[in-house]
Design a protein around this motif. Structure first.
Motif, PDB file in Angstrom:
ATOM      1  N   GLN A  78       0.365  -1.587   0.190  1.00  0.00           N
ATOM      2  CA  GLN A  78       0.344   0.089   0.568  1.00  0.00           C
ATOM      3  C   GLN A  78       0.877   1.545  -0.102  1.00  0.00           C
ATOM      4  O   GLN A  78       0.831   1.843  -0.546  1.00  0.00           O
ATOM      5  CB  GLN A  78      -1.046   0.163   0.977  1.00  0.00           C
ATOM      6  N   CYS A 121       2.313   1.515  -3.313  1.00  0.00           N
ATOM      7  CA  CYS A 121       1.232   2.133  -4.256  1.00  0.00           C
ATOM      8  C   CYS A 121       1.210   4.044  -4.332  1.00  0.00           C
ATOM      9  O   CYS A 121       1.149   4.971  -4.764  1.00  0.00           O
ATOM     10  CB  CYS A 121       0.674   1.288  -4.208  1.00  0.00           C
ATOM     11  N   LYS A 165       4.521   5.590  -5.495  1.00  0.00           N
ATOM     12  CA  LYS A 165       5.022   5.309  -7.020  1.00  0.00           C
ATOM     13  C   LYS A 165       3.859   6.905  -7.506  1.00  0.00           C
ATOM     14  O   LYS A 165       3.998   6.851  -8.651  1.00  0.00           O
ATOM     15  CB  LYS A 165       3.602   4.110  -7.665  1.00  0.00           C
ATOM     16  N   SER A 194      -4.250   1.175 -12.522  1.00  0.00           N
ATOM     17  CA  SER A 194      -2.768   1.652 -11.374  1.00  0.00           C
ATOM     18  C   SER A 194      -3.719   1.253  -9.954  1.00  0.00           C
ATOM     19  O   SER A 194      -4.795   1.147 -10.449  1.00  0.00           O
ATOM     20  CB  SER A 194      -2.575   3.276 -11.537  1.00  0.00           C
ATOM     21  N   CYS A 195      -2.988   1.546  -9.057  1.00  0.00           N
ATOM     22  CA  CYS A 195      -3.561   1.497  -7.478  1.00  0.00           C
ATOM     23  C   CYS A 195      -3.206   2.170  -7.163  1.00  0.00           C
ATOM     24  O   CYS A 195      -2.268   2.804  -6.022  1.00  0.00           O
ATOM     25  CB  CYS A 195      -2.971  -0.222  -7.020  1.00  0.00           C
ATOM     26  N   SER A 196      -2.951   3.206  -6.854  1.00  0.00           N
ATOM     27  CA  SER A 196      -2.636   4.597  -6.794  1.00  0.00           C
ATOM     28  C   SER A 196      -3.274   5.813  -6.023  1.00  0.00           C
ATOM     29  O   SER A 196      -3.280   6.097  -4.977  1.00  0.00           O
ATOM     30  CB  SER A 196      -2.478   6.184  -7.272  1.00  0.00           C
ATOM     31  N   PHE A 206      -7.416   0.471  -4.745  1.00  0.00           N
ATOM     32  CA  PHE A 206      -6.543  -0.494  -3.709  1.00  0.00           C
ATOM     33  C   PHE A 206      -7.404  -1.444  -2.857  1.00  0.00           C
ATOM     34  O   PHE A 206      -7.293  -2.793  -3.803  1.00  0.00           O
ATOM     35  CB  PHE A 206      -5.400   0.017  -2.786  1.00  0.00           C
ATOM     36  N   ILE A 259      -3.771  -5.342  -8.253  1.00  0.00           N
ATOM     37  CA  ILE A 259      -2.308  -4.461  -7.122  1.00  0.00           C
ATOM     38  C   ILE A 259      -0.999  -4.483  -7.743  1.00  0.00           C
ATOM     39  O   ILE A 259      -0.999  -3.884  -7.700  1.00  0.00           O
ATOM     40  CB  ILE A 259      -2.772  -5.190  -5.919  1.00  0.00           C
TER      41      ILE A 259
END
Length: 360
Positions: free
Chosen positions: A30, A33, A36, A120-122, A127, A135
């Motif tokens: 987490q 992410c 990122k 994406s998982c931003s 998430f 993920i």
């Protein structure tokens, strides 16, 4: 001049290689992410990390569905009460519901969930809604992976008098071994009991309960193995993988050779099961002690049962039973001390029960 120095981003002075070392120490999926999404530079470096640990949260559920489920639960509870107002819920029914149905539904939902349009998982909402494959999308250099699934059943694996159930499984292309430790209760000892009660034969209800425990653990293990079966083709560099749950009830762990075996099997047989991996025909060796006093940890286990499971027709045993169970439970601390003492005392018992189970 001083003001300009204060405004300088010191991360810009670090080379990419140093930033990669820093992010590899972070591990938490987490946090990675979120990092990122901070800037383009972080977004290009973080996908190169080789170690990641992901705790998968529960999906957000619509409030209306929650209300509906709550009303259904109240109605069901009322229907289950006899005339005297006391709920009639046997231990066997509670264990079947908490240990078999809940984890199977949860793991099935992970496996069958279709990919969303997001790439994406931003953010936290994405998430929580994504499957493990979603993920980890974009993390192409992973060599060590740890997944933690949401917990289920607050009365399972507790130390407050509830049912204790722990398991540890090893896989390659299919199940290689599984060790299960269970007890109907694990409580603080009042020091009034003598040493462990003598061995006794199972009655029908005891045996049924242990069979339920065993099947539920095998279903959970094979479902987690199936999750890895979906992940392995997407991550060609993966060498070490483990899946556990928030309650630390069960764990599967695979090393490089076993992952390679799984990858070869998956590529040879593209038609994988929809919910879980197939469980082969098994032979189970079971130790049972009606009341097990653990002097070292000051606890007493009632209905203590240890099960060692191996495939039928296993050609070569890499580990003996004793080697297999030692260190199988607990990640250090008080829990490992309690479970380790229980396993050592039960392994000294000569009397065992042997069962065989067909594949499913």
């Amino acid at each position: 001049m001083a003001s300009a120095q204060d405004q300088q981003d010191h991360f810009d002075r670090l080379p990419d290689a140093i930033l990669l070392v820093i992010f590899n120490k972070l591990h938490d999926g987490q946090s990675l992410c979120r990092s990122k999404a901070v800037c383009k530079r972080f977004g290009s470096i973080i996908p190169q990390i080789i170690t990641i640990s992901v705790a998968i949260p529960r999906r957000n559920i619509n409030d209306g569905i929650l209300v509906k489920n709550k009303e259904s639960k109240v109605s069901s509870d009322q229907d289950s009460k006899p005339a005297d107002g006391k709920p009639k819920k046997t231990l066997l029914k509670r264990v079947i519901n908490s240990v078999v149905l809940r984890p199977l539904q949860l793991l099935t939902r992970f496996v069958l969930r279709k990919s969303s349009d997001a790439s994406s998982c931003s953010c936290d909402d994405e998430f929580s809604l994504h499957s493990p494959n979603e993920i980890l999308k974009g993390f192409d250099e992973i060599r060590s992976l740890s997944l933690e699934l949401p917990g289920h059943g607050s009365d399972i694996g507790s130390s407050d008098g509830g049912v204790l159930l722990k398991w540890n499984a090893k896989f390659g292309s299919e199940l290689k071994s599984c060790v299960i430790l269970g007890a109907t209760s694990c409580e603080e000892s009042d020091n009034s009991a003598e040493d462990a009660a003598p061995d006794s034969n199972f009655n029908d209800e005891d045996l049924k309960l242990r069979v339920v425990w065993t099947i539920s653990c095998l279903i959970a293990a094979s479902s987690r193995h199936h999750l890895l079966q979906k992940l392995v083709p997407e991550h060609r560099l993966l060498e070490n993988a483990a899946i556990t749950d928030a309650g630390k009830q069960g764990r599967i762990r695979m090393v490089k050779e076993e992952i390679e075996e799984l990858r070869s099997s998956t590529e040879a047989n593209e038609e994988a099961a929809a919910e879980r991996s197939r469980v082969p025909a098994l032979r189970m060796k079971m130790w049972h002690v009606p009341e097990l006093e653990l002097q070292g940890s000051g606890r007493v286990m009632k209905g203590a049962t240890l099960v060692v499971i191996r495939p039928v027709g296993e050609k070569k045993r890499a580990e003996k039973d004793g080697e297999l169970v030692m260190g199988a439970f607990g990640d250090g601390g008080e829990e490992e001390k309690v479970l380790g003492e229980a396993v050592r005392k039960m392994m000294k018992k000569k009397k065992t029960c042997t069962l065989e189970m067909n594949s499913f």
